[in-house]
Design a protein around this motif. Structure first.
Motif, PDB file in Angstrom:
ATOM      1  N   LEU A   8       0.811  -1.216   0.000  1.00  0.00           N
ATOM      2  CA  LEU A   8       0.000   0.000   0.000  1.00  0.00           C
ATOM      3  C   LEU A   8       0.846   1.268   0.000  1.00  0.00           C
ATOM      4  N   GLU A   9       1.800   1.357   0.893  1.00  0.00           N
ATOM      5  CA  GLU A   9       2.612   2.569   0.992  1.00  0.00           C
ATOM      6  C   GLU A   9       3.362   2.860  -0.318  1.00  0.00           C
ATOM      7  N   PRO A  10       4.056   1.876  -0.917  1.00  0.00           N
ATOM      8  CA  PRO A  10       4.720   2.154  -2.199  1.00  0.00           C
ATOM      9  C   PRO A  10       3.738   2.542  -3.313  1.00  0.00           C
ATOM     10  N   LEU A  11       2.567   1.917  -3.325  1.00  0.00           N
ATOM     11  CA  LEU A  11       1.560   2.259  -4.332  1.00  0.00           C
ATOM     12  C   LEU A  11       1.109   3.700  -4.167  1.00  0.00           C
ATOM     13  N   LEU A  12       0.822   4.112  -2.941  1.00  0.00           N
ATOM     14  CA  LEU A  12       0.378   5.487  -2.689  1.00  0.00           C
ATOM     15  C   LEU A  12       1.479   6.494  -3.002  1.00  0.00           C
ATOM     16  N   LYS A  13       2.720   6.166  -2.681  1.00  0.00           N
ATOM     17  CA  LYS A  13       3.840   7.048  -3.001  1.00  0.00           C
ATOM     18  C   LYS A  13       3.963   7.201  -4.522  1.00  0.00           C
ATOM     19  N   THR A  14       3.823   6.113  -5.253  1.00  0.00           N
ATOM     20  CA  THR A  14       3.900   6.157  -6.712  1.00  0.00           C
ATOM     21  C   THR A  14       2.783   7.031  -7.282  1.00  0.00           C
ATOM     22  N   LEU A  15       1.564   6.878  -6.772  1.00  0.00           N
ATOM     23  CA  LEU A  15       0.454   7.713  -7.230  1.00  0.00           C
ATOM     24  C   LEU A  15       0.751   9.197  -6.987  1.00  0.00           C
ATOM     25  N   LYS A  16       1.294   9.514  -5.820  1.00  0.00           N
ATOM     26  CA  LYS A  16       1.628  10.914  -5.513  1.00  0.00           C
ATOM     27  C   LYS A  16       2.745  11.424  -6.430  1.00  0.00           C
ATOM     28  N   ASP A  17       3.758  10.582  -6.657  1.00  0.00           N
ATOM     29  CA  ASP A  17       4.895  10.987  -7.488  1.00  0.00           C
ATOM     30  C   ASP A  17       4.505  11.201  -8.945  1.00  0.00           C
ATOM     31  N   LEU A  18       3.542  10.449  -9.436  1.00  0.00           N
ATOM     32  CA  LEU A  18       3.202  10.482 -10.861  1.00  0.00           C
ATOM     33  C   LEU A  18       1.999  11.359 -11.206  1.00  0.00           C
ATOM     34  N   THR A  19       1.356  11.943 -10.205  1.00  0.00           N
ATOM     35  CA  THR A  19       0.179  12.758 -10.490  1.00  0.00           C
ATOM     36  C   THR A  19       0.454  14.224 -10.194  1.00  0.00           C
ATOM     37  N   GLY A  20      -0.256  15.065 -10.926  1.00  0.00           N
ATOM     38  CA  GLY A  20      -0.189  16.500 -10.708  1.00  0.00           C
ATOM     39  C   GLY A  20      -1.593  17.036 -10.511  1.00  0.00           C
ATOM     40  N   PRO A  21      -1.727  18.355 -10.468  1.00  0.00           N
ATOM     41  CA  PRO A  21      -3.038  18.948 -10.194  1.00  0.00           C
ATOM     42  C   PRO A  21      -4.091  18.665 -11.269  1.00  0.00           C
ATOM     43  N   ASP A  22      -3.663  18.347 -12.482  1.00  0.00           N
ATOM     44  CA  ASP A  22      -4.614  18.099 -13.572  1.00  0.00           C
ATOM     45  C   ASP A  22      -4.720  16.624 -13.950  1.00  0.00           C
ATOM     46  N   THR A  23      -4.109  15.757 -13.171  1.00  0.00           N
ATOM     47  CA  THR A  23      -4.108  14.326 -13.473  1.00  0.00           C
ATOM     48  C   THR A  23      -5.387  13.666 -12.974  1.00  0.00           C
ATOM     49  N   CYS A  24      -5.940  12.805 -13.810  1.00  0.00           N
ATOM     50  CA  CYS A  24      -7.101  11.995 -13.447  1.00  0.00           C
ATOM     51  C   CYS A  24      -6.667  10.535 -13.479  1.00  0.00           C
ATOM     52  N   VAL A  25      -6.889   9.820 -12.389  1.00  0.00           N
ATOM     53  CA  VAL A  25      -6.576   8.396 -12.310  1.00  0.00           C
ATOM     54  C   VAL A  25      -7.896   7.649 -12.180  1.00  0.00           C
ATOM     55  N   LEU A  26      -8.107   6.668 -13.043  1.00  0.00           N
ATOM     56  CA  LEU A  26      -9.279   5.802 -12.915  1.00  0.00           C
ATOM     57  C   LEU A  26      -8.827   4.510 -12.263  1.00  0.00           C
ATOM     58  N   CYS A  27      -9.393   4.225 -11.119  1.00  0.00           N
ATOM     59  CA  CYS A  27      -9.067   3.021 -10.361  1.00  0.00           C
ATOM     60  C   CYS A  27     -10.247   2.069 -10.485  1.00  0.00           C
ATOM     61  N   CYS A  28     -10.001   0.912 -11.057  1.00  0.00           N
ATOM     62  CA  CYS A  28     -11.050  -0.099 -11.207  1.00  0.00           C
ATOM     63  C   CYS A  28     -10.599  -1.327 -10.437  1.00  0.00           C
ATOM     64  N   TYR A  29     -11.487  -1.847  -9.606  1.00  0.00           N
ATOM     65  CA  TYR A  29     -11.112  -3.017  -8.817  1.00  0.00           C
ATOM     66  C   TYR A  29     -12.330  -3.881  -8.517  1.00  0.00           C
ATOM     67  N   GLU A  30     -12.039  -5.134  -8.270  1.00  0.00           N
ATOM     68  CA  GLU A  30     -13.069  -6.075  -7.851  1.00  0.00           C
ATOM     69  C   GLU A  30     -13.020  -6.168  -6.335  1.00  0.00           C
ATOM     70  N   GLN A  31     -14.132  -5.905  -5.698  1.00  0.00           N
ATOM     71  CA  GLN A  31     -14.201  -5.944  -4.246  1.00  0.00           C
ATOM     72  C   GLN A  31     -14.079  -7.389  -3.772  1.00  0.00           C
ATOM     73  N   ARG A  32     -13.139  -7.609  -2.866  1.00  0.00           N
ATOM     74  CA  ARG A  32     -12.903  -8.953  -2.314  1.00  0.00           C
ATOM     75  C   ARG A  32     -13.437  -8.998  -0.888  1.00  0.00           C
ATOM     76  N   THR A  33     -14.006 -10.122  -0.514  1.00  0.00           N
ATOM     77  CA  THR A  33     -14.623 -10.228   0.806  1.00  0.00           C
ATOM     78  C   THR A  33     -13.982 -11.296   1.679  1.00  0.00           C
ATOM     79  N   MET A  34     -12.930 -11.916   1.189  1.00  0.00           N
ATOM     80  CA  MET A  34     -12.307 -13.014   1.930  1.00  0.00           C
ATOM     81  C   MET A  34     -11.020 -12.562   2.615  1.00  0.00           C
ATOM     82  N   GLY A  35     -10.699 -13.196   3.728  1.00  0.00           N
ATOM     83  CA  GLY A  35      -9.427 -12.971   4.406  1.00  0.00           C
ATOM     84  C   GLY A  35      -9.211 -11.530   4.824  1.00  0.00           C
TER      85      GLY A  35
END
Length: 81
Positions: A8-35
């Motif tokens: 999580l931490e490296p992913l969030l750091k990467t998102l911060k490093d690669l985005t600017g004020p005009d950047t739009c990121v689309l996050c698509c995920y399948e919700q998991r309910t196990m474990g």
């Protein structure tokens, strides 16, 4: 979303490093309910909202062929500083 909590931490750091004020990121995920997946997902979005604004895309806006109750799309923008 990653299924490994330690990524999580490296992913969030990467998102911060690669985005600017005009950047739009689309996050698509399948919700998991196990474990540990629900806890990892909750933590990811909690941490993400520290630096980003999130807009959930309503299910009726998803492609008809691929829409599903457990598939989520989130539009992510950096918070204005």
């Amino acid at each position: 979303l990653t299924s490994f909590g330690q990524s999580l931490e490296p992913l969030l750091k990467t998102l911060k490093d690669l985005t600017g004020p005009d950047t739009c990121v689309l996050c698509c995920y399948e919700q998991r309910t196990m474990g540990k997946n629900p806890e990892i997902e909750r933590k990811y979005f909690e941490l993400l909202q520290m630096d980003f604004e999130l807009e959930k895309i309503p299910l009726d806006k998803h492609d008809e062929e691929y829409r599903s109750e457990d598939i989520h799309i989130v539009n992510i923008h950096r918070k204005q500083t």
